[in-house]
Motif scaffolding. Sequence first.
Motif, mmCIF file in Angstrom:
data_model
loop_
_atom_site.group_PDB
_atom_site.id
_atom_site.type_symbol
_atom_site.label_atom_id
_atom_site.label_comp_id
_atom_site.label_asym_id
_atom_site.label_seq_id
_atom_site.Cartn_x
_atom_site.Cartn_y
_atom_site.Cartn_z
ATOM 1 N N TRP A 57 77.798 -121.581 84.363
ATOM 2 C CA TRP A 57 78.937 -120.653 84.197
ATOM 3 C C TRP A 57 79.486 -120.999 82.779
ATOM 4 O O TRP A 57 79.596 -122.332 82.396
ATOM 5 C CB TRP A 57 79.794 -120.796 85.196
ATOM 6 C CG TRP A 57 79.326 -120.362 86.866
ATOM 7 C CD1 TRP A 57 78.918 -121.243 87.646
ATOM 8 C CD2 TRP A 57 78.965 -119.053 87.146
ATOM 9 N NE1 TRP A 57 78.257 -120.616 88.638
ATOM 10 C CE2 TRP A 57 78.388 -118.941 88.319
ATOM 11 C CE3 TRP A 57 79.139 -117.753 86.478
ATOM 12 C CZ2 TRP A 57 77.736 -117.957 88.973
ATOM 13 C CZ3 TRP A 57 78.622 -116.629 87.292
ATOM 14 C CH2 TRP A 57 78.292 -116.887 88.526
ATOM 15 N N THR A 58 80.077 -120.143 82.443
ATOM 16 C CA THR A 58 80.781 -120.307 80.942
ATOM 17 C C THR A 58 82.011 -119.386 80.709
ATOM 18 O O THR A 58 82.014 -118.426 81.422
ATOM 19 C CB THR A 58 80.077 -120.429 79.612
ATOM 20 O OG1 THR A 58 80.614 -121.087 78.486
ATOM 21 C CG2 THR A 58 79.194 -119.114 79.405
ATOM 22 N N VAL A 70 84.181 -114.248 82.304
ATOM 23 C CA VAL A 70 83.417 -115.496 82.731
ATOM 24 C C VAL A 70 81.753 -115.184 82.944
ATOM 25 O O VAL A 70 81.690 -114.033 83.386
ATOM 26 C CB VAL A 70 83.968 -115.990 84.365
ATOM 27 C CG1 VAL A 70 82.852 -117.036 84.956
ATOM 28 C CG2 VAL A 70 85.132 -116.549 84.105
ATOM 29 N N LEU A 71 81.081 -115.870 82.283
ATOM 30 C CA LEU A 71 79.530 -115.311 82.023
ATOM 31 C C LEU A 71 78.517 -116.452 82.932
ATOM 32 O O LEU A 71 78.968 -117.692 83.033
ATOM 33 C CB LEU A 71 79.204 -115.500 80.800
ATOM 34 C CG LEU A 71 80.146 -114.531 79.731
ATOM 35 C CD1 LEU A 71 80.035 -115.109 78.413
ATOM 36 C CD2 LEU A 71 79.885 -113.084 80.070
ATOM 37 N N HIS A 72 77.641 -115.778 83.413
ATOM 38 C CA HIS A 72 76.313 -116.798 84.025
ATOM 39 C C HIS A 72 75.610 -116.618 82.958
ATOM 40 O O HIS A 72 75.060 -115.812 82.373
ATOM 41 C CB HIS A 72 75.824 -115.931 84.950
ATOM 42 C CG HIS A 72 74.697 -116.619 85.616
ATOM 43 N ND1 HIS A 72 73.494 -116.852 85.132
ATOM 44 C CD2 HIS A 72 74.716 -117.606 86.804
ATOM 45 C CE1 HIS A 72 72.500 -117.344 86.012
ATOM 46 N NE2 HIS A 72 73.395 -118.155 86.765
ATOM 47 N N HIS A 83 75.302 -112.915 81.881
ATOM 48 C CA HIS A 83 75.546 -112.099 83.052
ATOM 49 C C HIS A 83 76.986 -111.656 83.117
ATOM 50 O O HIS A 83 77.703 -112.666 83.099
ATOM 51 C CB HIS A 83 74.862 -112.292 84.344
ATOM 52 C CG HIS A 83 73.592 -112.091 84.270
ATOM 53 N ND1 HIS A 83 72.346 -112.840 83.743
ATOM 54 C CD2 HIS A 83 72.677 -111.085 84.502
ATOM 55 C CE1 HIS A 83 71.369 -112.368 83.714
ATOM 56 N NE2 HIS A 83 71.393 -111.272 84.276
ATOM 57 N N LEU A 84 77.669 -110.647 83.337
ATOM 58 C CA LEU A 84 78.907 -110.424 83.622
ATOM 59 C C LEU A 84 79.136 -109.280 84.431
ATOM 60 O O LEU A 84 78.400 -108.187 84.396
ATOM 61 C CB LEU A 84 79.808 -110.439 82.076
ATOM 62 C CG LEU A 84 79.664 -109.149 81.448
ATOM 63 C CD1 LEU A 84 80.537 -109.202 80.011
ATOM 64 C CD2 LEU A 84 78.263 -108.927 80.555
ATOM 65 N N PRO A 85 80.600 -108.803 84.776
ATOM 66 C CA PRO A 85 80.609 -107.478 85.466
ATOM 67 C C PRO A 85 80.244 -106.434 84.668
ATOM 68 O O PRO A 85 80.736 -106.462 83.516
ATOM 69 C CB PRO A 85 82.131 -107.622 85.868
ATOM 70 C CG PRO A 85 82.414 -109.135 85.945
ATOM 71 C CD PRO A 85 81.508 -109.626 84.970
ATOM 72 N N GLY A 86 80.003 -105.195 85.164
ATOM 73 C CA GLY A 86 79.505 -104.231 84.422
ATOM 74 C C GLY A 86 80.832 -103.452 83.448
ATOM 75 O O GLY A 86 80.515 -102.859 82.358
ATOM 76 N N PRO A 133 85.521 -117.812 89.300
ATOM 77 C CA PRO A 133 86.521 -116.932 89.052
ATOM 78 C C PRO A 133 85.892 -115.832 88.415
ATOM 79 O O PRO A 133 84.795 -115.989 87.499
ATOM 80 C CB PRO A 133 87.503 -117.596 87.992
ATOM 81 C CG PRO A 133 86.616 -118.759 87.163
ATOM 82 C CD PRO A 133 85.626 -119.049 88.449
ATOM 83 N N VAL A 134 86.272 -114.630 88.709
ATOM 84 C CA VAL A 134 85.620 -113.290 87.898
ATOM 85 C C VAL A 134 86.974 -112.702 87.214
ATOM 86 O O VAL A 134 87.768 -112.527 87.672
ATOM 87 C CB VAL A 134 85.117 -112.477 88.919
ATOM 88 C CG1 VAL A 134 84.501 -110.902 88.345
ATOM 89 C CG2 VAL A 134 84.070 -112.873 89.939
#
Length: 255
Positions: A57-58, A70-72, A83-86, A133-134
């Motif tokens: 996570w970063t 917040v990114l995977h 990866h992140l929310p659309g 956290p998102v």
Amino acid sequence: MTAPYSQYLLDPVGGLRPAPAGAPPSSWACLRVGGADAQAFLQGQLSGDVRDPEPRWTAYNSPKGRMLAVLHLARDDEFFDLHLPGALLEPVAKRLRMFVLRSKVSIETRAASESDDSAQMRDRRALIDAGVPVIYPQTQDRWVAQMGNLDLLGGISFDKGCYTGQEVVARLHYLGNLKKRLFLVRGHGPAPGPGTDIRNAAGDAQAVGDIVDAVPEGDGFVASAVLQLAVADAETLHLAREEASALSRPQVYAY
């Protein structure tokens, strides 16, 4: 103050094993970053050390050190997949492209592998339970990464050099004056939206925290929330809304 987080305040990353990132949420979209300069470019943009081959996570921060996403992050020999929310896909892609300049970097956008409501709800619940956290559009540029426990998730490198927002994040780390952390809370009624204020009935009318994300659970909801450490043991927290909105005593995430 809850004991485990008081320990982290004294030494936020000392001897702590980062929580494994695992696979990215299937309902999240993806930015695929490639090119000869991709690693150097991302190293100057993200809070984590992108040279590490393990998924992690970063955070992508504003110059004020507050999280824009917040990114995977996962990588292979050719590409970095973020990866992140659309809802953040195009805004984050647009912002990153602004800083590519003459670097040999390509940024492609990819849709989520699953986009139905059940997949999104499953992923949101899993991230709440895991203490990840998102960030959503309505909560961008609100919290410094440590407030979302990104340091406890292994999502911040304090020795890799400069990146966007690094000065603020590093100052908070080395001066040890962090006043907020991520907690798990529960409540009754409909799930509140991200960014909903949390207040303390035993205090004044000022907000003492915010909902990060929340999903239904039984006749109520479960949520992640950024809260002031001063109210970490409080049993008098409630949402800033009219209906019955008392919250449970905050729970510390055990990574």
